[in-house]
Design a protein around this motif. Sequence first.
Motif, PDB file in Angstrom:
ATOM      1  N   LEU A  69       0.955   2.797  -3.871  1.00 31.57           N
ATOM      2  CA  LEU A  69       0.483   3.016  -2.495  1.00 31.57           C
ATOM      3  C   LEU A  69       0.247   4.495  -2.227  1.00 31.57           C
ATOM      4  O   LEU A  69      -0.574   4.853  -1.382  1.00 31.57           O
ATOM      5  N   SER A  70       0.938   5.342  -2.974  1.00 34.47           N
ATOM      6  CA  SER A  70       0.853   6.786  -2.735  1.00 34.47           C
ATOM      7  C   SER A  70      -0.523   7.378  -3.020  1.00 34.47           C
ATOM      8  O   SER A  70      -0.808   8.487  -2.584  1.00 34.47           O
ATOM      9  N   VAL A  71      -1.397   6.644  -3.730  1.00 33.44           N
ATOM     10  CA  VAL A  71      -2.736   7.194  -3.988  1.00 33.44           C
ATOM     11  C   VAL A  71      -3.652   7.023  -2.768  1.00 33.44           C
ATOM     12  O   VAL A  71      -4.749   7.576  -2.738  1.00 33.44           O
ATOM     13  N   PHE A  72      -3.173   6.250  -1.781  1.00 30.80           N
ATOM     14  CA  PHE A  72      -3.954   6.031  -0.570  1.00 30.80           C
ATOM     15  C   PHE A  72      -3.298   6.753   0.613  1.00 30.80           C
ATOM     16  O   PHE A  72      -2.118   7.072   0.581  1.00 30.80           O
ATOM     17  N   THR A  73      -4.085   6.964   1.657  1.00 31.01           N
ATOM     18  CA  THR A  73      -3.539   7.505   2.893  1.00 31.01           C
ATOM     19  C   THR A  73      -3.342   6.365   3.892  1.00 31.01           C
ATOM     20  O   THR A  73      -3.791   5.226   3.662  1.00 31.01           O
ATOM     21  N   GLU A  74      -2.711   6.673   4.988  1.00 33.43           N
ATOM     22  CA  GLU A  74      -2.506   5.718   6.077  1.00 33.43           C
ATOM     23  C   GLU A  74      -3.842   5.190   6.608  1.00 33.43           C
ATOM     24  O   GLU A  74      -3.908   4.110   7.179  1.00 33.43           O
ATOM     25  N   TYR A  75      -4.905   5.964   6.396  1.00 34.54           N
ATOM     26  CA  TYR A  75      -6.219   5.629   6.954  1.00 34.54           C
ATOM     27  C   TYR A  75      -7.083   4.797   6.013  1.00 34.54           C
ATOM     28  O   TYR A  75      -8.197   4.419   6.362  1.00 34.54           O
ATOM     29  N   ASP A  76      -6.578   4.515   4.796  1.00 30.85           N
ATOM     30  CA  ASP A  76      -7.383   3.856   3.754  1.00 30.85           C
ATOM     31  C   ASP A  76      -7.163   2.355   3.629  1.00 30.85           C
ATOM     32  O   ASP A  76      -8.034   1.646   3.113  1.00 30.85           O
ATOM     33  N   VAL A  77      -5.986   1.862   4.025  1.00 35.75           N
ATOM     34  CA  VAL A  77      -5.614   0.479   3.727  1.00 35.75           C
ATOM     35  C   VAL A  77      -5.046  -0.210   4.973  1.00 35.75           C
ATOM     36  O   VAL A  77      -4.179   0.339   5.652  1.00 35.75           O
ATOM     37  N   SER A  78      -5.549  -1.416   5.227  1.00 36.14           N
ATOM     38  CA  SER A  78      -4.999  -2.256   6.296  1.00 36.14           C
ATOM     39  C   SER A  78      -4.331  -3.470   5.655  1.00 36.14           C
ATOM     40  O   SER A  78      -4.502  -3.731   4.456  1.00 36.14           O
ATOM     41  N   PHE A  79      -3.584  -4.233   6.468  1.00 32.82           N
ATOM     42  CA  PHE A  79      -2.829  -5.367   5.936  1.00 32.82           C
ATOM     43  C   PHE A  79      -2.860  -6.537   6.909  1.00 32.82           C
ATOM     44  O   PHE A  79      -2.878  -6.348   8.125  1.00 32.82           O
ATOM     45  N   THR A  80      -2.839  -7.747   6.351  1.00 31.67           N
ATOM     46  CA  THR A  80      -2.709  -8.963   7.158  1.00 31.67           C
ATOM     47  C   THR A  80      -1.750  -9.914   6.447  1.00 31.67           C
ATOM     48  O   THR A  80      -1.542  -9.818   5.243  1.00 31.67           O
ATOM     49  N   TYR A  81      -1.181 -10.839   7.217  1.00 30.23           N
ATOM     50  CA  TYR A  81      -0.399 -11.917   6.627  1.00 30.23           C
ATOM     51  C   TYR A  81      -0.860 -13.230   7.232  1.00 30.23           C
ATOM     52  O   TYR A  81      -0.873 -13.376   8.458  1.00 30.23           O
ATOM     53  N   PRO A  82      -1.217 -14.219   6.400  1.00 29.92           N
ATOM     54  CA  PRO A  82      -1.477 -14.046   4.964  1.00 29.92           C
ATOM     55  C   PRO A  82      -2.809 -13.322   4.788  1.00 29.92           C
ATOM     56  O   PRO A  82      -2.948 -12.236   5.358  1.00 29.92           O
ATOM     57  N   ASP A  83      -3.757 -13.883   4.034  1.00 29.29           N
ATOM     58  CA  ASP A  83      -5.019 -13.145   3.886  1.00 29.29           C
ATOM     59  C   ASP A  83      -5.773 -13.121   5.206  1.00 29.29           C
ATOM     60  O   ASP A  83      -5.472 -13.876   6.132  1.00 29.29           O
ATOM     61  N   SER A  84      -6.726 -12.223   5.307  1.00 28.08           N
ATOM     62  CA  SER A  84      -7.374 -11.948   6.595  1.00 28.08           C
ATOM     63  C   SER A  84      -8.087 -13.159   7.180  1.00 28.08           C
ATOM     64  O   SER A  84      -8.074 -13.359   8.398  1.00 28.08           O
ATOM     65  N   MET A  85      -8.708 -13.981   6.337  1.00 29.74           N
ATOM     66  CA  MET A  85      -9.436 -15.138   6.854  1.00 29.74           C
ATOM     67  C   MET A  85      -8.480 -16.145   7.489  1.00 29.74           C
ATOM     68  O   MET A  85      -8.743 -16.675   8.571  1.00 29.74           O
ATOM     69  N   ILE A  86      -7.359 -16.383   6.841  1.00 36.17           N
ATOM     70  CA  ILE A  86      -6.377 -17.327   7.376  1.00 36.17           C
ATOM     71  C   ILE A  86      -5.689 -16.741   8.608  1.00 36.17           C
ATOM     72  O   ILE A  86      -5.473 -17.434   9.605  1.00 36.17           O
ATOM     73  N   SER A  87      -5.361 -15.456   8.557  1.00 36.13           N
ATOM     74  CA  SER A  87      -4.706 -14.818   9.701  1.00 36.13           C
ATOM     75  C   SER A  87      -5.583 -14.890  10.951  1.00 36.13           C
ATOM     76  O   SER A  87      -5.098 -15.207  12.048  1.00 36.13           O
ATOM     77  N   LEU A  88      -6.864 -14.600  10.777  1.00 38.55           N
ATOM     78  CA  LEU A  88      -7.795 -14.667  11.914  1.00 38.55           C
ATOM     79  C   LEU A  88      -7.884 -16.096  12.437  1.00 38.55           C
ATOM     80  O   LEU A  88      -7.828 -16.329  13.653  1.00 38.55           O
ATOM     81  N   TRP A  89      -8.005 -17.044  11.540  1.00 37.13           N
ATOM     82  CA  TRP A  89      -8.097 -18.463  11.907  1.00 37.13           C
ATOM     83  C   TRP A  89      -6.846 -18.911  12.659  1.00 37.13           C
ATOM     84  O   TRP A  89      -6.934 -19.493  13.746  1.00 37.13           O
ATOM     85  N   PHE A  90      -5.662 -18.627  12.103  1.00 38.66           N
ATOM     86  CA  PHE A  90      -4.419 -19.020  12.765  1.00 38.66           C
ATOM     87  C   PHE A  90      -4.249 -18.311  14.107  1.00 38.66           C
ATOM     88  O   PHE A  90      -3.740 -18.885  15.069  1.00 38.66           O
ATOM     89  N   GLY A  91      -4.668 -17.048  14.162  1.00 38.01           N
ATOM     90  CA  GLY A  91      -4.568 -16.306  15.411  1.00 38.01           C
ATOM     91  C   GLY A  91      -5.420 -16.905  16.514  1.00 38.01           C
ATOM     92  O   GLY A  91      -5.059 -16.845  17.700  1.00 38.01           O
TER      93      GLY A  91
END
Length: 196
Positions: A105-127
Amino acid sequence: MIDYLTYYYKRGTEPFRSLSALSDEEATKIMGELCDDTPFGIRFKDPVQYMRNRRQAEQWVREKFIAKGGQPRYAYPIPMVLGASEWMVKNSPDPGAHGEIRIPLSVFTEYDVSFTYPDSMISLWFGREKPIEYYQPEYHGKVFTVSEILLIVESKGLPEEEWKISLPKNFAPYIEAQVWNHEPLLEYKRQLYNGK
């Protein structure tokens, strides 16, 4: 502390690729080749619907990430997993060619990577749909920064190991990382091709 991301791919193919980088025609051709009845391939049964949902989810994550200070350098992310996923290994469509690349993770900055649980398609759907048997309001329909997700993991562990989760068996229970800055990945690709 979980301090790495894992990219899963089929050995012998180019890593860090995305269907979102392709034209609909090219993406549909590849999805036709990948389509089968495994948890990986079944999602490609309706390629038009899949790509519509995928692009919608990526745009949703991108907008939410920017609102939290994220600075995506590309229109689409490279999806990875926070830590490792036994589910991904167990459900690999071709176990003999299963490949993994771990990146700190140290090769990235706070501005480079986002996260969802679970994957983004399922998270959006469940939300949106809030299915009673699966919906978890503290996680679904939300986009997290690296510091936010690490606080969750520090207190709860990883979903596959310690969470009391309820997901259909064909849904991967990992935390998805969306890498929006692809440049750090190029060095890992070079190392792979140089046999290092």
